[in-house]
Write a protein that holds these residues in place. Structure first.
Motif, short mmCIF file in Angstrom:
data_model
loop_
_atom_site.label_atom_id
_atom_site.label_comp_id
_atom_site.label_asym_id
_atom_site.label_seq_id
_atom_site.Cartn_x
_atom_site.Cartn_y
_atom_site.Cartn_z
N HIS A 66 10.72 -1.65 -8.37
CA HIS A 66 9.83 -0.69 -9.01
C HIS A 66 8.69 -1.40 -10.08
CE1 HIS A 66 10.62 3.63 -8.12
NE2 HIS A 66 11.74 2.80 -7.37
N SER A 97 4.43 -3.73 -9.05
CA SER A 97 3.45 -2.56 -8.96
C SER A 97 2.07 -2.99 -8.94
CB SER A 97 3.56 -1.51 -10.14
OG SER A 97 3.36 -2.37 -11.34
N SER A 137 3.37 -6.07 -3.42
CA SER A 137 2.48 -5.02 -3.44
C SER A 137 1.09 -5.51 -2.91
CB SER A 137 2.39 -4.75 -5.22
OG SER A 137 1.28 -3.81 -5.30
N LEU A 192 6.52 3.01 -2.08
CA LEU A 192 7.40 2.43 -2.98
C LEU A 192 8.72 2.65 -2.45
CD1 LEU A 192 8.16 0.97 -5.39
CD2 LEU A 192 7.80 2.76 -6.74
#
Length: 155
Positions: free
Chosen positions: A51, A54, A80, A127
């Motif tokens: 997480h 990003s 990402s 995600l």
């Protein structure tokens, strides 16, 4: 004789804890800052790390501890793309790396896996999908159902 272990339904949970016999380490680059290697404490720690990746260009690598020295184990990496996540998983053995670029469905099998090549639409994961793949792979369960992967072998 093979014995089985019976578990009560109340004790069945998502098996998110990492296997104790395999120690994992991680490194990342987030917002242009490189972290160096650290131990992965648990699957929930792993999900938190994912997480944290990003912003476009941020990346995370999780691997068998000391993989760079023992040349045997596995790794998973996520980056990402700004519009999703690019995930690759790999097995390293005897100087050969089998690297799979992961995506959704059968299209991912044919989407290609060339180093430094762009990510096909089927390989651009959300995600939640990136987390699902990485936790499953690093827990030794392989790819979850519904995902495919294009193989690239290098030594």
């Amino acid at each position: 004789m093979l014995e089985t272990i019976t578990r009560l339904e109340t004790s069945l949970e998502l098996m998110l804890e990492l296997q104790p016999e395999e120690c994992l380490e991680w490194k990342a680059e987030v917002n242009g800052r490189y972290t160096g290697w650290h131990n992965v404490e648990s699957a929930s720690h792993l999900v938190a790390l994912i997480h944290g990746v990003s912003n476009a260009g941020d990346w995370l690598v999780v691997q068998t501890r000391a993989l760079d020295y023992q040349h045997f184990g596995r790794y998973a990496q996520v980056m990402s793309t700004g519009s999703g996540y690019h995930v690759e998983v790999a097995v390293v053995s005897s100087g050969v790396t089998n690297n799979w670029r992961v995506g959704l469905g059968l299209q991912a099998d044919d989407a290609g896996n060339e180093p430094r090549a762009g990510v096909a639409p089927s390989q651009n994961l959300s995600l939640a999908e990136a987390s699902d793949v990485m936790v499953s792979w690093l827990n030794g369960h392989g790819l979850p159902l519904g995902y495919g992967a294009a193989l690239h072998v290098h030594s």
